[in-house]
Design a protein around this motif. Structure first.
Motif, PDB file in Angstrom:
ATOM      1  N   ILE A 179      76.246   3.337 116.450  1.00 29.35           N
ATOM      2  CA  ILE A 179      75.293   3.340 115.329  1.00 29.35           C
ATOM      3  C   ILE A 179      75.023   4.790 114.960  1.00 29.35           C
ATOM      4  CG2 ILE A 179      72.858   2.911 114.746  1.00 29.35           C
ATOM      5  CD1 ILE A 179      73.022   0.350 116.366  1.00 29.35           C
ATOM      6  N   LEU A 180      75.003   5.089 113.667  1.00 33.46           N
ATOM      7  CA  LEU A 180      74.716   6.452 113.211  1.00 33.46           C
ATOM      8  C   LEU A 180      73.310   6.459 112.600  1.00 33.46           C
ATOM      9  CD1 LEU A 180      78.103   7.374 111.451  1.00 33.46           C
ATOM     10  CD2 LEU A 180      77.542   7.404 113.889  1.00 33.46           C
ATOM     11  N   ALA A 181      72.424   7.268 113.188  1.00 33.67           N
ATOM     12  CA  ALA A 181      71.026   7.262 112.745  1.00 33.67           C
ATOM     13  C   ALA A 181      70.622   8.644 112.240  1.00 33.67           C
ATOM     14  CB  ALA A 181      70.125   6.862 113.916  1.00 33.67           C
ATOM     15  N   SER A 182      69.668   8.666 111.304  1.00 34.49           N
ATOM     16  CA  SER A 182      69.119   9.937 110.833  1.00 34.49           C
ATOM     17  C   SER A 182      67.610   9.943 111.034  1.00 34.49           C
ATOM     18  CB  SER A 182      69.418  10.135 109.347  1.00 34.49           C
ATOM     19  OG  SER A 182      68.773  11.316 108.901  1.00 34.49           O
ATOM     20  N   ASN A 183      67.101  11.120 111.413  1.00 31.02           N
ATOM     21  CA  ASN A 183      65.648  11.288 111.558  1.00 31.02           C
ATOM     22  C   ASN A 183      65.036  11.876 110.274  1.00 31.02           C
ATOM     23  OD1 ASN A 183      63.235  11.327 113.247  1.00 31.02           O
ATOM     24  ND2 ASN A 183      63.367  13.538 113.121  1.00 31.02           N
ATOM     25  N   THR A 184      65.774  11.778 109.164  1.00 29.77           N
ATOM     26  CA  THR A 184      65.269  12.339 107.911  1.00 29.77           C
ATOM     27  C   THR A 184      63.853  11.866 107.585  1.00 29.77           C
ATOM     28  OG1 THR A 184      65.624  12.478 105.532  1.00 29.77           O
ATOM     29  CG2 THR A 184      66.395  10.472 106.583  1.00 29.77           C
ATOM     30  N   SER A 185      63.093  12.743 106.883  1.00 31.40           N
ATOM     31  CA  SER A 185      61.744  12.366 106.463  1.00 31.40           C
ATOM     32  C   SER A 185      61.770  11.642 105.122  1.00 31.40           C
ATOM     33  CB  SER A 185      60.867  13.607 106.302  1.00 31.40           C
ATOM     34  OG  SER A 185      60.860  14.362 107.468  1.00 31.40           O
ATOM     35  N   ALA A 186      62.755  11.948 104.283  1.00 33.25           N
ATOM     36  CA  ALA A 186      62.688  11.406 102.932  1.00 33.25           C
ATOM     37  C   ALA A 186      64.040  11.112 102.284  1.00 33.25           C
ATOM     38  CB  ALA A 186      61.905  12.377 102.045  1.00 33.25           C
TER      39      ALA A 186
ATOM     40  N   SER B 235      63.274  -0.988 103.223  1.00 32.31           N
ATOM     41  CA  SER B 235      64.059  -0.291 102.199  1.00 32.31           C
ATOM     42  C   SER B 235      63.857   1.208 102.382  1.00 32.31           C
ATOM     43  CB  SER B 235      63.587  -0.725 100.809  1.00 32.31           C
ATOM     44  OG  SER B 235      64.112   0.152  99.854  1.00 32.31           O
ATOM     45  N   ASP B 236      64.876   1.998 102.024  1.00 29.56           N
ATOM     46  CA  ASP B 236      64.781   3.438 102.267  1.00 29.56           C
ATOM     47  C   ASP B 236      64.088   4.173 101.117  1.00 29.56           C
ATOM     48  OD1 ASP B 236      66.930   2.853 100.653  1.00 29.56           O
ATOM     49  OD2 ASP B 236      68.325   4.233 101.621  1.00 29.56           O
ATOM     50  N   ILE B 237      62.890   3.728 100.785  1.00 28.26           N
ATOM     51  CA  ILE B 237      62.124   4.450  99.764  1.00 28.26           C
ATOM     52  C   ILE B 237      61.698   5.801 100.350  1.00 28.26           C
ATOM     53  CG2 ILE B 237      61.224   2.485  98.461  1.00 28.26           C
ATOM     54  CD1 ILE B 237      58.575   2.924 100.072  1.00 28.26           C
ATOM     55  N   PRO B 238      61.691   6.873  99.507  1.00 22.72           N
ATOM     56  CA  PRO B 238      61.373   8.195 100.058  1.00 22.72           C
ATOM     57  C   PRO B 238      59.989   8.225 100.690  1.00 22.72           C
ATOM     58  CG  PRO B 238      61.538   8.254  97.653  1.00 22.72           C
ATOM     59  CD  PRO B 238      61.971   6.894  98.078  1.00 22.72           C
ATOM     60  N   GLY B 239      59.908   8.857 101.872  1.00 20.31           N
ATOM     61  CA  GLY B 239      58.632   8.947 102.588  1.00 20.31           C
ATOM     62  C   GLY B 239      58.406   7.745 103.483  1.00 20.31           C
ATOM     63  N   PHE B 240      59.239   6.694 103.300  1.00 19.51           N
ATOM     64  CA  PHE B 240      59.130   5.461 104.098  1.00 19.51           C
ATOM     65  C   PHE B 240      57.688   4.930 104.041  1.00 19.51           C
ATOM     66  CE2 PHE B 240      62.388   8.273 106.221  1.00 19.51           C
ATOM     67  CZ  PHE B 240      63.384   7.814 105.408  1.00 19.51           C
ATOM     68  N   LEU B 241      57.120   4.439 105.143  1.00 14.34           N
ATOM     69  CA  LEU B 241      55.778   3.835 105.050  1.00 14.34           C
ATOM     70  C   LEU B 241      54.661   4.802 105.434  1.00 14.34           C
ATOM     71  CD1 LEU B 241      56.271   0.360 106.800  1.00 14.34           C
ATOM     72  CD2 LEU B 241      56.498   0.929 104.392  1.00 14.34           C
ATOM     73  N   LEU B 242      54.739   5.300 106.674  1.00 13.14           N
ATOM     74  CA  LEU B 242      53.562   5.960 107.243  1.00 13.14           C
ATOM     75  C   LEU B 242      53.286   7.305 106.578  1.00 13.14           C
ATOM     76  CD1 LEU B 242      54.075   4.870 110.956  1.00 13.14           C
ATOM     77  CD2 LEU B 242      52.730   3.782 109.167  1.00 13.14           C
ATOM     78  N   ASN B 243      54.349   8.050 106.242  1.00 12.71           N
ATOM     79  CA  ASN B 243      54.122   9.326 105.553  1.00 12.71           C
ATOM     80  C   ASN B 243      53.527   9.110 104.163  1.00 12.71           C
ATOM     81  OD1 ASN B 243      54.767  11.164 107.466  1.00 12.71           O
ATOM     82  ND2 ASN B 243      56.851  11.549 106.754  1.00 12.71           N
ATOM     83  N   ARG B 244      53.942   8.053 103.489  1.00 13.36           N
ATOM     84  CA  ARG B 244      53.372   7.798 102.152  1.00 13.36           C
ATOM     85  C   ARG B 244      51.870   7.545 102.258  1.00 13.36           C
ATOM     86  NH1 ARG B 244      57.547   6.241  98.191  1.00 13.36           N
ATOM     87  NH2 ARG B 244      55.975   5.272  96.873  1.00 13.36           N
ATOM     88  N   ILE B 245      51.499   6.720 103.220  1.00 10.41           N
ATOM     89  CA  ILE B 245      50.074   6.395 103.386  1.00 10.41           C
ATOM     90  C   ILE B 245      49.297   7.668 103.707  1.00 10.41           C
ATOM     91  CG2 ILE B 245      48.433   5.182 104.900  1.00 10.41           C
ATOM     92  CD1 ILE B 245      50.656   2.995 105.196  1.00 10.41           C
ATOM     93  N   ASN B 246      49.857   8.454 104.615  1.00 12.91           N
ATOM     94  CA  ASN B 246      49.185   9.671 105.056  1.00 12.91           C
ATOM     95  C   ASN B 246      49.118  10.718 103.933  1.00 12.91           C
ATOM     96  OD1 ASN B 246      47.923  11.009 107.139  1.00 12.91           O
ATOM     97  ND2 ASN B 246      49.731  12.240 107.538  1.00 12.91           N
ATOM     98  N   LEU B 247      50.229  10.858 103.194  1.00 12.94           N
ATOM     99  CA  LEU B 247      50.279  11.912 102.171  1.00 12.94           C
ATOM    100  C   LEU B 247      49.320  11.635 101.013  1.00 12.94           C
ATOM    101  CD1 LEU B 247      54.117  12.680 102.160  1.00 12.94           C
ATOM    102  CD2 LEU B 247      52.285  14.294 102.728  1.00 12.94           C
ATOM    103  N   VAL B 248      49.147  10.365 100.669  1.00 13.58           N
ATOM    104  CA  VAL B 248      48.219  10.057  99.572  1.00 13.58           C
ATOM    105  C   VAL B 248      46.810  10.525  99.949  1.00 13.58           C
ATOM    106  CG1 VAL B 248      47.066   8.176  98.354  1.00 13.58           C
ATOM    107  CG2 VAL B 248      49.528   8.156  98.571  1.00 13.58           C
ATOM    108  N   SER B 249      46.411  10.310 101.202  1.00 14.84           N
ATOM    109  CA  SER B 249      45.049  10.717 101.570  1.00 14.84           C
ATOM    110  C   SER B 249      44.973  12.242 101.724  1.00 14.84           C
ATOM    111  CB  SER B 249      44.549   9.976 102.803  1.00 14.84           C
ATOM    112  OG  SER B 249      45.140  10.479 103.956  1.00 14.84           O
ATOM    113  N   TYR B 250      46.071  12.868 102.129  1.00 10.28           N
ATOM    114  CA  TYR B 250      46.117  14.346 102.214  1.00 10.28           C
ATOM    115  C   TYR B 250      45.941  14.953 100.818  1.00 10.28           C
ATOM    116  CZ  TYR B 250      48.239  18.858 103.820  1.00 10.28           C
ATOM    117  OH  TYR B 250      48.508  20.163 104.149  1.00 10.28           O
TER     118      TYR B 250
END
Ligand SMILES: NC(=O)c1ccc[n+]([C@@H]2O[C@H](COP(=O)([O-])OP(=O)(O)OC[C@H]3O[C@@H](n4cnc5c(N)ncnc54)[C@H](O)[C@@H]3O)[C@@H](O)[C@H]2O)c1
Length: 294
Positions: free
Chosen positions: A113-120, A183-198
């Motif tokens: 399996i080929l995996a990436s730790n990309t953020s976005a 789905s590979d939407i940019p920011g995925f789930l947790l960063n999107r939630i966090n970034l909106v409040s930031y």
């Protein structure tokens, strides 16, 4: 459960070092690659330091040396290894990541399996340069990897359900919890939630409605968090959050993710957070926060 025995980790920066460490702690054999020999040396030093802290806290079930012996340096990615999974954690650049995926797709056997730790970066764009798009997945670890218990497992357009399940099993093997992202939407789930409040917190400061330490204190106390948004922002790096916001904004054009002016100015000025000694707060040479002037 699918057992994972051999892991290739590409990139020995903050995240790659943490990923190599938690894999070795879980009993897996790690083939550790970086283009820069010095980065590998520093990564090993960080791993030794982190294992020492865990040992002192009584949180290691094995000798530090046993864990370290599972990590071997792997200078040439084109050498074939029968790995169960290869995890890429190099700089957040599409061309760089795609080149690595091309190479490991050639050198790894068909079951890897080929995996990436990309953020976005969309997983689908990494999968598209391989002959095995069904076996390409996102594994988004959080910093510091040894401490944070959650990993997002992200599905690209062609990622198969078998690959999703094997990746979730792999995360479980590491003693962590997997969150599925469909789905590979940019920011995925947790960063999107966090970034909106930031972003909202920064805008409140821009409007002069509150001082930075007040917001951090309020968020910590009201929501039971260990850090407020500006404290987390300094730890992550203002440039890293800026890059993530721009990546999400560019793909979605959603104004909630457009980086506020104050953040843009700080990044331009080189106020990047703890790593530069200045961000939302100021830090002394030992990394301790100076008296709040913010
Ligand atoms: N830092 C975070 O908090 C964080 C959190 C989650 C995800 N991420 C993502 O993880 C990835 C890595 O981030 P990081 O903060 O660890 O980066 P980093 O800058 O600390 O390290 C990146 C490493 O990649 C190496 N590298 C560059 N080109 C290479 C190549 N061709 N082959 C092998 N190694 C190469 C560099 O020498 C460097 O050691 C990025 O995609 C980032 O978006 C970062």
């Amino acid at each position: 459960m699918t057992e994972t025995r051999k892991v290739i980790v590409v990139g020995a920066g903050i995240m790659g070092a943490g990923i190599a460490q938690v894999c070795a702690q879980a009993g897996l054999q790690v083939f550790f690659n970086d283009i820069d020999e010095q980065a590998l040396g520093k990564a090993l030093e960080r791993i030794v330091w982190s294992l020492g802290k865990l040992a002192a806290a009584g949180r290691l079930s094995e000798e530090k040396e046993t864990i370290l012996s599972r990590i071997r340096l792997f200078p040439d990615l084109s050498v074939a290894v029968e790995a169960d999974i290869a995890i890429e954690a190099v700089y957040e650049r599409l061309d760089l990541k795609q080149n690595i995926f091309r190479v490991i797709d050639q050198s790894c056997g068909p079951r890897t399996i080929l995996a990436s730790n990309t953020s976005a970066i969309p997983i689908t764009e990494l999968a598209s340069v391989t002959r095995r798009p069904d076996k390409v997945v996102g594994l988004h670890f959080f910093n510091p990897v040894a401490m944070i218990q959650v990993v997002e497992v992200i599905k690209g357009i062609e990622t198969s359900e078998n690959t999703m399940q094997a990746s979730i099993d792999f995360v479980t093997t590491l003693g962590k919890e997997a969150i599925r992202v469909e789905s590979d939407i940019p920011g995925f789930l947790l960063n999107r939630i966090n970034l909106v409040s930031y972003v909202e917190a920064i805008r409140l400061v821009e409007q002069g409605l509150a001082k930075i330490p007040e917001i951090d204190k309020g968020v910590r106390l009201a929501f039971g968090r260990k850090q407020g948004p500006f404290e987390t922002g300094d730890m992550v790096g203002l440039d890293v959050s800026y890059g993530a916001l721009m990546a999400i904004y560019e793909e979605s054009k959603d104004p909630r993710f457009y980086p506020p002016q104050l953040l843009r100015r700080k990044v331009k000025a080189g106020y990047l957070g703890r790593k530069t000694g200045k961000g939302w707060y100021d830090y002394d040479a030992g990394g301790n926060r100076k008296l709040d002037l913010a």
